[in-house]
Design a protein around this motif. Structure first.
Motif, short mmCIF file in Angstrom:
data_model
loop_
_atom_site.label_atom_id
_atom_site.label_comp_id
_atom_site.label_asym_id
_atom_site.label_seq_id
_atom_site.Cartn_x
_atom_site.Cartn_y
_atom_site.Cartn_z
N THR A 381 0.82 -1.22 0.00
CA THR A 381 0.00 0.00 0.00
C THR A 381 0.86 1.27 0.00
O THR A 381 0.40 2.32 -0.43
CB THR A 381 -0.90 -0.01 1.24
N ILE A 382 2.08 1.18 0.48
CA ILE A 382 2.94 2.35 0.55
C ILE A 382 3.77 2.48 -0.71
O ILE A 382 4.12 3.58 -1.14
CB ILE A 382 3.85 2.24 1.79
N ALA A 383 4.10 1.36 -1.35
CA ALA A 383 5.00 1.40 -2.51
C ALA A 383 4.41 2.18 -3.66
O ALA A 383 5.15 2.81 -4.44
CB ALA A 383 5.32 -0.03 -2.95
N SER A 384 3.08 2.18 -3.79
CA SER A 384 2.48 2.89 -4.93
C SER A 384 2.74 4.38 -4.87
O SER A 384 2.74 5.06 -5.91
CB SER A 384 0.97 2.61 -4.95
N SER A 385 2.95 4.93 -3.69
CA SER A 385 3.21 6.37 -3.56
C SER A 385 4.69 6.70 -3.60
O SER A 385 5.05 7.87 -3.46
CB SER A 385 2.62 6.89 -2.23
N MET A 386 5.53 5.71 -3.79
CA MET A 386 6.98 5.92 -3.80
C MET A 386 7.58 5.90 -5.20
O MET A 386 8.81 5.93 -5.32
CB MET A 386 7.68 4.85 -2.93
N TYR A 387 6.76 5.84 -6.23
CA TYR A 387 7.32 5.87 -7.57
C TYR A 387 7.88 7.27 -7.85
O TYR A 387 7.23 8.28 -7.57
CB TYR A 387 6.25 5.53 -8.61
N PRO A 388 9.07 7.36 -8.41
CA PRO A 388 9.64 8.69 -8.71
C PRO A 388 8.80 9.43 -9.75
O PRO A 388 8.34 8.84 -10.73
CB PRO A 388 11.03 8.35 -9.26
N LEU A 389 8.59 10.71 -9.51
CA LEU A 389 7.88 11.55 -10.45
C LEU A 389 8.86 12.12 -11.47
O LEU A 389 10.08 12.16 -11.26
CB LEU A 389 7.17 12.69 -9.71
N ILE A 390 8.35 12.57 -12.59
CA ILE A 390 9.22 12.97 -13.69
C ILE A 390 10.04 14.20 -13.35
O ILE A 390 11.17 14.37 -13.81
CB ILE A 390 8.38 13.20 -14.97
N TYR A 391 9.50 15.08 -12.49
CA TYR A 391 10.21 16.30 -12.16
C TYR A 391 10.91 16.22 -10.80
O TYR A 391 11.37 17.25 -10.30
CB TYR A 391 9.25 17.49 -12.17
N ASP A 392 10.97 15.05 -10.23
CA ASP A 392 11.71 14.90 -8.97
C ASP A 392 13.21 15.05 -9.22
O ASP A 392 13.73 14.58 -10.24
CB ASP A 392 11.44 13.52 -8.35
N PRO A 393 13.92 15.70 -8.30
CA PRO A 393 15.39 15.75 -8.44
C PRO A 393 16.00 14.36 -8.40
O PRO A 393 15.39 13.39 -7.90
CB PRO A 393 15.82 16.59 -7.23
N LEU A 394 17.19 14.24 -8.94
CA LEU A 394 17.83 12.92 -9.05
C LEU A 394 18.10 12.32 -7.68
O LEU A 394 17.98 11.11 -7.49
CB LEU A 394 19.14 13.05 -9.84
N SER A 395 18.49 13.14 -6.71
CA SER A 395 18.75 12.61 -5.37
C SER A 395 17.48 12.03 -4.75
O SER A 395 17.53 10.97 -4.10
CB SER A 395 19.32 13.71 -4.47
N LEU A 396 16.35 12.69 -4.97
CA LEU A 396 15.08 12.17 -4.44
C LEU A 396 14.67 10.90 -5.19
O LEU A 396 14.14 9.95 -4.58
CB LEU A 396 14.01 13.25 -4.55
N LYS A 397 14.91 10.87 -6.49
CA LYS A 397 14.60 9.65 -7.24
C LYS A 397 15.41 8.47 -6.72
O LYS A 397 14.89 7.35 -6.59
CB LYS A 397 14.89 9.86 -8.72
N ALA A 398 16.68 8.71 -6.41
CA ALA A 398 17.52 7.62 -5.93
C ALA A 398 17.00 7.05 -4.63
O ALA A 398 16.94 5.82 -4.45
CB ALA A 398 18.96 8.12 -5.76
#
Length: 1193
Positions: A381-398
């Motif tokens: 239920t939590i993993a679905s909200s953890m997908y990186p967004l297209i405009y997220d910074p690279l550090s946040l995506k990592a």
């Protein structure tokens, strides 16, 4: 006591002091004025009302309190600071704002000084006064004029309480009353002070469980004792420095004391909403320890602070998470809400990046806790909200991808656990669902990188994608437990998904092949993941090679083929078949040019060599022999044919073990081969540049030293003929006769003597061996000197000792081109011709000459010398993958330059023509750290060589260099290069010792040799002017010693630092308990004699007499009196010279047979160096050398 001595520092002086103390020039001021005097003058200025920058003075005192106040002056210095504090606090309130700020800052300065200098053990009385003054400041609640000062006083008392636990335990009742009475914003400072006192009482004092029958006399909130005067508790007075916590007495925690604790805790929890964010974090941290020590319920903190979870302050969120982590049982049912709140912060694009990153870190930190406490919580239920967004910074995506990797590993591990608990059909279905969910997490997580796959492998986006692949692989490998269904975790559906993704990347995007290779290498280098890396190589061999076409795009995959060939467990048949098809394609290709054929053929041969090195010959004999035979017969390039013919003969004729030994001979990096090291030259196209020769060869061919000189050539070269030692040779009658350079004669044949007056006679000896010499030869000192000089080679009768100076030769073709452009276009001079891609010089010959007293200098021969490309072809970036060109990565290790020096040393090992002296270290260390720290691309094009000199006299000189070489068209280039300066430090070496003396015995040998040489260099000694035979037994030298004295007015730590870094190989003895302790702690000096006993007479009075300073009761010495700007004589520096801490003995050998002996008497602020030598012209160079070392350090 006034330490200023009547002098005053001006405003400009203080500005200069502020600047110098921030750098490294503070010694200049501390050598002129005592630190305590500077402190007292600063405090005196603070008490005035008309000085412009008092806050800067107080900040200066805080930052440099250690330098201004020593251990001996701690009590006096702290007394001055406390007295200045009382003066400022008791002053009037004229200029309210300025005075209030000044009060706050001086309270902070006094507290910092008291804690840093450990006032509890060095200035107890002043600590009591300071605490009493601060308590007097806070003992006025609700007083409006000085409320900010009261808050600062509370913070100062809080820091003192932290430094000395339970210091204010007797004042807890009074501070509780002040806390309850305060109604201004300063109440938070009283709250934190009371919380800190309560924390120390609960955690350090009331630690013994007692009877629950309360005792009225045991109350810690008693106010029977007045707040002032204050006295430090006795248990802190008797404590050891740094162990004050251990001295706190343990008391019983009775029911009455516990009730008082609960009452104070209840009072404190009534005001958390009045605290700022940082104060709440400190408050929560202390309260967690208090509640744990008193066994209180965490719900009391939850009721007051849990609402902060809905704020956006990271400090408040962190405080709530600290409470949740410690008292998770009190938050039943709230774990999911906390996790969802953190998810909201992660995806809120309006929040700063720091807060979003912290939220993801908190999710990762609380993951294991939530899983263990709440079994109903599902990470799906939590993993679905953890997908990186297209405009997220690279550090946040990592970080988000890290969370997805952990979720995938958790889902698979949960499914595996259920596999053994449920029936077969249910467990299989659950396992399949878990693997499908993990695969979906991976596929959806890579969507954000789908548009970045066209970027090169070194881009940030591509590196982040491979980091995600590595994380999914490793987290799965670590978290996936072994189960009966999947004994091999590589058979699961999730790992197969990863396989398909890697193969698809390699086939569709050839630019990403280096990134895949880095991923595999990273796995292979880790012991835990090495099996996973080998599995990936097996997958590439089985599923990737069969899908690659053997056409012009195949070279992009050569690095992967190289790695597969290095793995001995993978059969090389697939690689050889693919290479065979490729070389057939190249042999029949019409578009391929000659350079391309040579490059590709060389790459194929390199892979073949790797196969022969890492695989048994029988395993790859048949396909590899067919491939090599085809290269020999049909490949168009002749060089490739020759190399292939050699490999084929070796494969057929030499057994496998011997073959591998031959192929790996001299190849130290065969275990980690880099395919990109084939040669960066392979992709450089040929071009023909212009052909004008520069008139100034030295402008584009640079000759430099590898290690710069410490001393510049400020002294002119001495007249060598006047100072040369005259060696002694036995004539036919058996009598010694002087052998030296012929004196010049005029036209009439008369000898002309140099007209120099008052010159000491260097090397003068008697014409006969006297009876006294022969009698005294049996003494211990004389015997040691005779044995020692018999080891030194005779330079007249054979080769002498040589000095090695490492140098660099560099060719800069760009400078030659710029010189060509400056020349007149009318010039018809035919100059050298260089390629613009890889300019080079060939058959370089360097010859040297010098006017100094040195022997012939051998020439240096260099086969070729490369320069940087002129057309920008250098680098590691590949051309377009569609062109089929191989991606070349330039890679050259820095230590290879050092290895060139070592190789040159090995090739020229018999410098002394005698193996007995092959271990003599002449000249400075060639492996200087500064030369290693140069940029990599600069060192690649520098040719290292060693300049060998045979000194006849130990004097500096200048070596002229000449070059003869040819360009690419065979035209000769010749001219003079820059000269090489040889300094006195290049001639320093350790004395020779007999081979029978072991390394453990060398320290005592060198110390005894130092004493013997010291006595021999004394003009009044018995060994003075005696002759000693050299190794040949034909020539003799004499000890005509000279003595000098040098005063170094520098601190002892600087002198010791210079000795350890520049003169450590030559130190033979250290004397003095304090000095020995300092040097042993540093661990730099080894194999020397340690004498911890202090020589008698090395007191302060001895130093005063030695340095010419006045002793007690004597007048001032004008030589060491410093005058001020007004011309009046100021205070002497007698107070600056402390007691002698010890002495050092240094023995330096100067080829061919001279010595420098130094005795350094080291004091706190100066060092006396006594110098003795048997070659007096070197005294000037030694004096300048010591000055340069001290000034440059």
């Amino acid at each position: 006591m006034d330490k200023t001595g009547g002098w005053q520092l001006s405003l400009q002086d203080w500005e200069q002091i502020f600047y110098d103390f921030k750098g490294r020039n503070r010694v200049k001021w501390l050598s002129q004025y005592p630190g305590l005097a500077i402190l007292e003058q600063a405090l005196y200025i603070v008490a005035k009302k008309d000085y412009p920058f008092k806050p800067q003075l107080l900040a200066f005192i805080e930052e440099n309190i250690h330098d201004l106040i020593g251990d001996e002056d701690a009590e006096e210095g702290l007394g001055s600071v406390v007295e200045a504090l009382r003066t400022v606090l008791e002053g009037s309130l004229e200029g309210l704002t300025t005075t209030s700020l000044l009060k706050e800052q001086i309270m902070t300065t006094a507290t910092v000084a008291m804690i840093v200098l450990d006032g509890l053990h060095k200035a107890l009385q002043h600590l009591q006064v300071l605490v009493e003054v601060l308590l007097g400041v806070i003992n006025r609640p609700n007083h409006g004029l000085d409320r900010q000062a009261r808050g600062t006083a509370c913070e100062c008392l809080r820091e003192l309480e932290k430094a000395y636990p339970c210091l204010l335990h007797a004042c807890a009742g009074h501070i509780l009353f002040l806390f309850q009475s305060e109604r201004t914003h300063v109440a938070q400072n009283y709250t934190l002070l009371l919380t800190t006192i309560l924390h120390n009482l609960a955690c350090h004092m009331y630690t013994t469980p007692g009877s629950r029958s309360g005792a009225a006399g045991n109350s810690f909130l008693s106010t029977s004792v007045p707040l002032t005067p204050f006295s430090v508790p006795s248990f802190l007075v008797t404590s050891d420095p740094g162990e004050e916590v251990l001295s706190v007495p343990s008391k019983e925690l009775t029911s009455g004391v516990l009730k008082e604790f609960r009452r104070v805790v209840g009072s404190l929890l009534e005001r958390p909403q009045l605290l700022m964010s940082s104060a709440i974090l400190d408050f929560a941290s202390s309260f967690i320890d208090i509640a744990t020590a008193l066994e209180l319920q965490g719900s009391i903190l939850k009721l007051q602070l849990y609402s902060f979870i809905h704020t956006y302050s990271p400090l408040l969120l962190h405080a709530v998470l600290m409470i949740y982590f410690r008292f998770s049982d009190s938050f039943k049912g709230e774990g999911g809400a906390i996790f969802k709140r953190l998810n909201v912060l992660c995806n809120d694009s309006q929040q700063p990046l720091v807060i979003r990153l912290l939220a993801v870190h908190w999710v990762l930190g609380l993951e294991s806790l939530l899983l263990s406490k709440d079994s109903k919580l599902r990470l799906e239920t939590i993993a679905s909200s953890m997908y990186p967004l297209i405009y997220d910074p690279l550090s946040l995506k990592a970080l988000k991808l890290d969370v997805l990797a952990h979720c995938a590993a958790y889902v698979q591990s949960s499914a595996a656990k259920l596999d053994a608990q449920r029936p077969r059909e249910a467990s299989d279905m659950q396992l399949v669902r878990g693997e499908e969910f993990a695969s979906r997490l991976f596929k959806d997580g890579t969507v954000c990188f789908s548009s970045f796959r066209w970027l090169p492998s070194w881009s940030s986006e591509a590196r982040l994608m491979f980091r995600m692949l590595h994380r999914f692989l490793t987290v799965d490998a670590m978290s996936f437990p072994s189960s009966p269904k999947h004994e091999n975790r590589f058979d699961c559906a999730f790992f197969k998904t990863l396989e398909e993704s890697l193969i698809s990347l390699a086939l569709q995007f050839q630019r990403l092949v280096p990134g895949l290779l880095m991923l595999v290498d990273r796995l292979l280098l880790c012991e835990n993941h090495k099996t996973l890396g080998e599995r990936l190589l097996q997958i590439f061999n089985d599923k990737l090679l069969c899908q690659i076409s053997p056409d012009k795009h195949l070279p992009a995959y050569f690095p992967i083929l190289e790695r597969i060939a290095e793995n001995g467990s993978i059969p090389p048949g697939g690689i050889v078949d693919l290479l065979d098809a490729y070389v057939r394609y190249q042999a029949t290709s019409v578009e391929a040019d000659k350079l391309s054929l040579w490059v590709r053929g060389s790459q194929v041969l390199l892979i073949c060599r790797t196969i022969m090195v890492h695989h048994y010959s029988s395993r790859a004999f048949r396909p590899l022999s067919y491939l090599l035979a085809f290269l020999v017969i049909h490949f168009p390039d002749f060089e490739v044919q020759d190399v292939a013919r050699t490999y084929l003969r070796m494969l057929v004729s030499i057994p496998g073990k011997n073959l591998r030994a031959i192929l790996t001979y001299g190849d130290e990096r065969i275990e980690d081969p880099q395919f990109s090291q084939v040669s960066p030259l392979l992709q450089a196209p040929l071009s023909s540049p212009g052909s004008k020769q520069s008139l100034q060869v030295a402008s584009y061919i640079l000759l430099t030293r590898a290690t710069p000189l410490s001393v510049g050539q400020s002294w002119s070269l001495v007249l060598h003929n006047l100072f040369q030692d005259k060696p002694v040779k036995e004539n036919d009658d058996g009598e010694p006769s002087v052998i030296g350079n012929e004196l010049p004669s005029n036209a009439q044949g008369e000898v002309e003597f140099p007209k120099v007056s008052n010159l000491p006679e260097v090397g003068e000896i008697s014409q006969m061996k006297t009876a006294e010499d022969l009698t005294d030869i049996d003494s211990s000192d004389s015997k040691m000197l005779h044995e020692y000089f018999s080891l030194i080679p005779d330079q007249i009768n054979g080769p002498g000792l040589k000095v090695k100076v490492p140098c660099f030769l560099e060719f800069k073709a760009d400078r030659h081109i710029s010189n060509e452009e400056k020349e007149s276009p009318r010039s018809t001079m035919s100059g050298p011709s260089f390629s613009r891609s890889w300019p080079a010089l060939y058959a370089v010959v360097l010859s040297f000459s010098t006017s100094g007293p040195y022997g012939s200098i051998p020439s240096v021969h260099i086969p070729f010398l490369l320069s940087k490309p002129l057309d920008g072809t250098q680098g590691s970036m590949a051309e377009d993958c569609a062109s089929g060109e191989l991606q070349m990565v330039e890679h050259k290790e820095g230590p290879e330059i050092i290895a060139r020096f070592e190789k040159h040393e090995m090739e020229n090992e018999p410098n002394l023509q005698n193996k007995e002296f092959s271990d003599v270290n002449t000249g400075p260390d060639t492996l200087n750290d500064s030369s290693r720290s140069e940029e990599l691309d600069e060192d690649n094009f520098k040719e290292a060589f060693v300049l060998e000199l045979e000194p006849k006299q130990p004097v500096p000189t200048i070596v002229d260099a000449y070059i003869v070489t040819s360009d690419e068209d065979g035209r000769q280039i010749h001219g003079q290069l820059d000269s090489v300066h040889i300094g006195i430090e290049d001639l320093f070496a350790k004395p020779l010792r007999q081979s029978s003396i072991s390394l453990s015995e060398s320290s005592s040998y060198y110390y005894n040799l130092f004493n013997s040489l010291w006595e021999a260099c004394d003009r009044s000694g018995k060994q003075h002017s005696k002759s000693f035979a050299l190794k040949s037994g034909i020539h003799y030298v004499t000890m005509a010693g000279t003595e000098s004295v040098k005063l170094l007015e520098f601190r002892a730590d600087k002198v010791l630092d210079v000795v350890e870094h520049f003169l450590s190989p030559y130190v033979v003895c250290a004397r003095g308990e304090q000095l020995v302790s300092i040097l042993k702690d540093s661990g730099i000096l080894e194999n020397i004699v340690w004498q911890e006993d202090t020589e008698p007479g090395r007191s302060r009075g001895h130093l005063a007499i030695t340095y010419g300073l006045p002793t007690s009761g004597e007048g001032s010495n004008q030589l060491y009196d410093y005058g001020g700007e007004d011309g009046e004589t100021q205070t002497s520096l007698l107070d600056s010279y402390r007691e002698n801490i010890g002495s050092l003995c240094i023995l330096i050998f100067l080829p061919p047979h001279y010595h420098i002996l130094l005795k350094m008497d080291i004091a706190d602020w100066s060092t006396l160096v006594r110098i003795r030598t048997d070659y007096w012209p070197c005294l000037a160079y030694v004096d300048e050398y010591l000055e340069a070392l001290m000034s440059s350090s």
